[in-house]
Design an enzyme around this catalytic site. Structure first.
Site, PDB file in Angstrom:
ATOM      1  N   LYS A   1       0.857  -1.205   0.000  1.00  0.00           N
ATOM      2  CA  LYS A   1       0.000   0.000   0.000  1.00  0.00           C
ATOM      3  C   LYS A   1       0.879   1.235   0.000  1.00  0.00           C
ATOM      4  O   LYS A   1       2.026   1.200   0.424  1.00  0.00           O
ATOM      5  CB  LYS A   1      -0.935   0.042   1.223  1.00  0.00           C
ATOM      6  CG  LYS A   1      -0.253   0.068   2.612  1.00  0.00           C
ATOM      7  CD  LYS A   1       0.184   1.431   3.117  1.00  0.00           C
ATOM      8  CE  LYS A   1       0.915   1.348   4.445  1.00  0.00           C
ATOM      9  NZ  LYS A   1       1.656   2.503   4.873  1.00  0.00           N
TER      10      LYS A   1
ATOM     11  N   ASP B   1      -2.381  -1.698  10.260  1.00  0.00           N
ATOM     12  CA  ASP B   1      -2.540  -1.678   8.803  1.00  0.00           C
ATOM     13  C   ASP B   1      -3.189  -2.955   8.257  1.00  0.00           C
ATOM     14  O   ASP B   1      -3.520  -3.009   7.068  1.00  0.00           O
ATOM     15  CB  ASP B   1      -1.167  -1.533   8.117  1.00  0.00           C
ATOM     16  CG  ASP B   1      -0.700  -0.080   8.028  1.00  0.00           C
ATOM     17  OD1 ASP B   1      -1.531   0.825   8.214  1.00  0.00           O
ATOM     18  OD2 ASP B   1       0.499   0.131   7.766  1.00  0.00           O
TER      19      ASP B   1
HETATM   20  C1  LIG Z   1       2.470   4.297   9.493  1.00  0.00           C
HETATM   21  C2  LIG Z   1       1.379   3.376   9.010  1.00  0.00           C
HETATM   22  O1  LIG Z   1       1.937   2.250   8.342  1.00  0.00           O
HETATM   23  C3  LIG Z   1       0.547   4.138   7.985  1.00  0.00           C
HETATM   24  O2  LIG Z   1      -0.274   3.295   7.218  1.00  0.00           O
HETATM   25  C4  LIG Z   1       0.486   2.889  10.140  1.00  0.00           C
HETATM   26  O3  LIG Z   1      -0.060   3.970  10.855  1.00  0.00           O
HETATM   27  C5  LIG Z   1       1.234   1.964  11.098  1.00  0.00           C
HETATM   28  O4  LIG Z   1       0.665   0.706  10.996  1.00  0.00           O
HETATM   29  P1  LIG Z   1       1.337  -0.616  11.615  1.00  0.00           P
HETATM   30  O5  LIG Z   1       2.768  -0.701  11.189  1.00  0.00           O
HETATM   31  O6  LIG Z   1       0.418  -1.742  11.278  1.00  0.00           O
HETATM   32  O7  LIG Z   1       1.293  -0.262  13.142  1.00  0.00           O
HETATM   33  P2  LIG Z   1       1.202  -1.217  14.439  1.00  0.00           P
HETATM   34  O8  LIG Z   1       1.992  -2.455  14.196  1.00  0.00           O
HETATM   35  O9  LIG Z   1      -0.211  -1.340  14.857  1.00  0.00           O
HETATM   36  O10 LIG Z   1       1.940  -0.304  15.489  1.00  0.00           O
HETATM   37  C6  LIG Z   1       3.330  -0.105  15.508  1.00  0.00           C
HETATM   38  C7  LIG Z   1       3.620   1.038  16.453  1.00  0.00           C
HETATM   39  O11 LIG Z   1       3.314   2.284  15.788  1.00  0.00           O
HETATM   40  C8  LIG Z   1       2.678   3.190  16.663  1.00  0.00           C
HETATM   41  N1  LIG Z   1       1.348   3.544  16.137  1.00  0.00           N
HETATM   42  C9  LIG Z   1       0.767   2.817  15.146  1.00  0.00           C
HETATM   43  C10 LIG Z   1      -0.466   3.164  14.634  1.00  0.00           C
HETATM   44  C11 LIG Z   1      -1.098   4.304  15.173  1.00  0.00           C
HETATM   45  N2  LIG Z   1      -2.296   4.702  14.719  1.00  0.00           N
HETATM   46  N3  LIG Z   1      -0.520   5.017  16.152  1.00  0.00           N
HETATM   47  C12 LIG Z   1       0.708   4.663  16.634  1.00  0.00           C
HETATM   48  O12 LIG Z   1       1.236   5.329  17.517  1.00  0.00           O
HETATM   49  C13 LIG Z   1       2.606   2.509  18.025  1.00  0.00           C
HETATM   50  O13 LIG Z   1       3.725   2.916  18.746  1.00  0.00           O
HETATM   51  C14 LIG Z   1       2.732   1.038  17.691  1.00  0.00           C
HETATM   52  O14 LIG Z   1       3.347   0.331  18.737  1.00  0.00           O
HETATM   53  N1  LIG Z   2       5.887 -11.099   6.730  1.00  0.00           N
HETATM   54  C1  LIG Z   2       6.758 -10.140   7.031  1.00  0.00           C
HETATM   55  N2  LIG Z   2       7.368  -9.431   6.060  1.00  0.00           N
HETATM   56  C2  LIG Z   2       8.232  -8.447   6.378  1.00  0.00           C
HETATM   57  N3  LIG Z   2       8.592  -8.122   7.627  1.00  0.00           N
HETATM   58  C3  LIG Z   2       8.032  -8.782   8.632  1.00  0.00           C
HETATM   59  C4  LIG Z   2       7.078  -9.813   8.374  1.00  0.00           C
HETATM   60  N4  LIG Z   2       6.667 -10.263   9.556  1.00  0.00           N
HETATM   61  C5  LIG Z   2       7.302  -9.558  10.505  1.00  0.00           C
HETATM   62  N5  LIG Z   2       8.137  -8.668   9.970  1.00  0.00           N
HETATM   63  C6  LIG Z   2       8.968  -7.722  10.740  1.00  0.00           C
HETATM   64  O1  LIG Z   2       8.292  -6.458  10.677  1.00  0.00           O
HETATM   65  C7  LIG Z   2       9.212  -5.390  10.485  1.00  0.00           C
HETATM   66  C8  LIG Z   2       8.502  -4.300   9.653  1.00  0.00           C
HETATM   67  O2  LIG Z   2       8.367  -4.797   8.350  1.00  0.00           O
HETATM   68  P1  LIG Z   2       7.255  -4.338   7.287  1.00  0.00           P
HETATM   69  O3  LIG Z   2       7.844  -4.641   5.947  1.00  0.00           O
HETATM   70  O4  LIG Z   2       5.948  -4.920   7.612  1.00  0.00           O
HETATM   71  O5  LIG Z   2       7.246  -2.774   7.586  1.00  0.00           O
HETATM   72  P2  LIG Z   2       6.449  -1.578   6.971  1.00  0.00           P
HETATM   73  O6  LIG Z   2       6.270  -1.782   5.500  1.00  0.00           O
HETATM   74  O7  LIG Z   2       7.144  -0.319   7.370  1.00  0.00           O
HETATM   75  O8  LIG Z   2       5.042  -1.661   7.687  1.00  0.00           O
HETATM   76  P3  LIG Z   2       3.943  -0.504   7.868  1.00  0.00           P
HETATM   77  O9  LIG Z   2       3.915   0.280   6.574  1.00  0.00           O
HETATM   78  O10 LIG Z   2       2.679  -1.323   8.100  1.00  0.00           O
HETATM   79  O11 LIG Z   2       4.347   0.287   9.060  1.00  0.00           O
HETATM   80  C9  LIG Z   2      10.415  -6.027   9.796  1.00  0.00           C
HETATM   81  O12 LIG Z   2      11.593  -5.419  10.198  1.00  0.00           O
HETATM   82  C10 LIG Z   2      10.365  -7.502  10.194  1.00  0.00           C
HETATM   83  O13 LIG Z   2      11.263  -7.772  11.253  1.00  0.00           O
END
Ligand SMILES: C[C@](O)(CO)[C@H](O)COP(=O)(O)OP(=O)(O)OC[C@H]1O[C@@H](n2ccc(N)nc2=O)[C@H](O)[C@@H]1O
Ligand SMILES: Nc1ncnc2c1ncn2[C@@H]1O[C@H](COP(=O)(O)OP(=O)(O)OP(=O)(O)O)[C@@H](O)[C@H]1O
Length: 289
Positions: free
Chosen positions: A10, A136
């Site tokens: 996304k 997400d």
């Molecule tokens: C940055 C985005 O990826 C934008 O789509 C999302 O807001 C984050 O989504 P995500 O990675 O699925 O987040 P989560 O795994 O639920 O949370 C990771 C950490 O991000 C922070 N977090 C996340 C979502 C949110 N609305 N507020 C937060 O403060 C929290 O510290 C949480 O512990």
């Molecule tokens: N299936 C997976 N694919 C990638 N990373 C994973 C997975 N499961 C757990 N992780 C862990 O999650 C961390 C974040 O990876 P991810 O690629 O999901 O981040 P992101 O794209 O920034 O996510 P978001 O945009 O939802 O915040 C990685 O450093 C990895 O250790």
């Protein structure tokens, strides 16, 4: 029995934070859309009662830390499933990049196991379960385009945005989402115009969409990693119509209408950083599986 499921990345066309909640999460207002850069998930039924993760990517954990594992475990526990599964992840989405790679893998596992384990759940039920894994994941269960509110788990479907190219460029760093949210000063936010972004999508107005991209986490990440600012500058220089960081970064995306401009931005960025992709917005929900 085997099942192949697509797990698309996304981008956030806009990301606003309204306030910080007592539970530590932030109340957000985000316009998200899926793009045709996807991981491929292969689910195979296992007779013995195990969940096995197979991934060749060294940045992807192959145990209970993997969000795909957590999705399978959650379904197994909730619905007392006695069967096992092995989950092979072909990783095409850059890791820790702001593109929801892990969340989309988890969502694909929820959709796939619903079929493979014959659970009979609908997308709303899967999205609710997904929210227990990460903010997400609910959006990724539906895919398409949506307004996400709450901590990101409340999803309202939107039409597909105007057709355009998306060039993505990721510098050689990974970003912790928790760290970026922690550093955000909610009293100093310059809010994007979410309403105008939604209008542009409803009216299919590409120029208005480009004018309204905005992400309040961008400044936080830019201040930490100057490579992100440099990529933004390069994208603008090569002629992208809009340039924005996705999620908490560090991936930057550029939007452009014309093929020739897409090639110019893509080739320009390829000389500048290692992971560059030119993709289309998928846009609507029904192109997932
Ligand atoms: C940055 C985005 O990826 C934008 O789509 C999302 O807001 C984050 O989504 P995500 O990675 O699925 O987040 P989560 O795994 O639920 O949370 C990771 C950490 O991000 C922070 N977090 C996340 C979502 C949110 N609305 N507020 C937060 O403060 C929290 O510290 C949480 O512990
Ligand atoms: N299936 C997976 N694919 C990638 N990373 C994973 C997975 N499961 C757990 N992780 C862990 O999650 C961390 C974040 O990876 P991810 O690629 O999901 O981040 P992101 O794209 O920034 O996510 P978001 O945009 O939802 O915040 C990685 O450093 C990895 O250790």
């Amino acid at each position: 029995m085997k099942l192949l499921v697509k797990a698309p990345a996304k981008i956030n066309l806009s990301l606003d934070v309204l306030n910080k909640r007592p539970d530590g999460y932030h109340e957000v207002e985000m316009i998200m859309t899926t793009i045709d850069l996807a991981d491929r998930i292969e689910l195979s039924l296992e007779e013995n009662d195990i969940i096995k993760i197979i991934s060749l990517n060294r940045f992807v954990p192959d145990d209970q830390r993997n969000l795909a594992y957590q999705a399978a475990k959650l379904l197994k526990d909730k619905f007392h499933v006695q069967k096992g599964v092995s989950i092979k992840i072909e990783k095409n989405i850059p890791v820790a990049a702001g593109l929801a790679g892990g969340s989309s893998d988890a969502a694909a596992v929820l959709r796939g196991l619903n079929k493979l384990w014959d659970l009979g759940l609908n997308l709303d039920q899967l999205a609710e379960i997904g929210a227990e894994i990460g903010s997400d994941v609910s959006f990724c269960v539906y895919g398409g385009t949506a307004l996400a509110t709450g901590r990101g788990e409340m999803i309202k479907e939107l039409p597909a945005p105007p057709i355009c190219w998306v060039v993505l460029a990721k510098p050689f760093i990974g970003v912790s989402t928790a760290d970026i949210y922690k550093r955000l000063d909610v009293s100093k936010i310059n809010h994007p115009n979410t309403k105008s972004m939604i209008d542009s999508i409803f009216h299919g107005d590409y120029d208005q969409m480009c004018e309204n991209v905005g992400n309040v986490l961008e400044d936080v990440t830019l201040n930490l990693y100057e490579e992100v600012a440099q990529i933004k500058d390069q994208m603008s220089k090569f002629g992208a119509d809009a340039v924005l960081m996705s999620g908490s970064g560090p991936t930057v995306f550029g939007l452009m209408h014309h093929d020739s401009r897409m090639h110019r931005v893509y080739n320009g960025l390829r000389g500048f950083c290692d992971q560059v992709f030119a993709v289309r917005i998928i846009g609507n929900r029904h192109s997932l599986d």
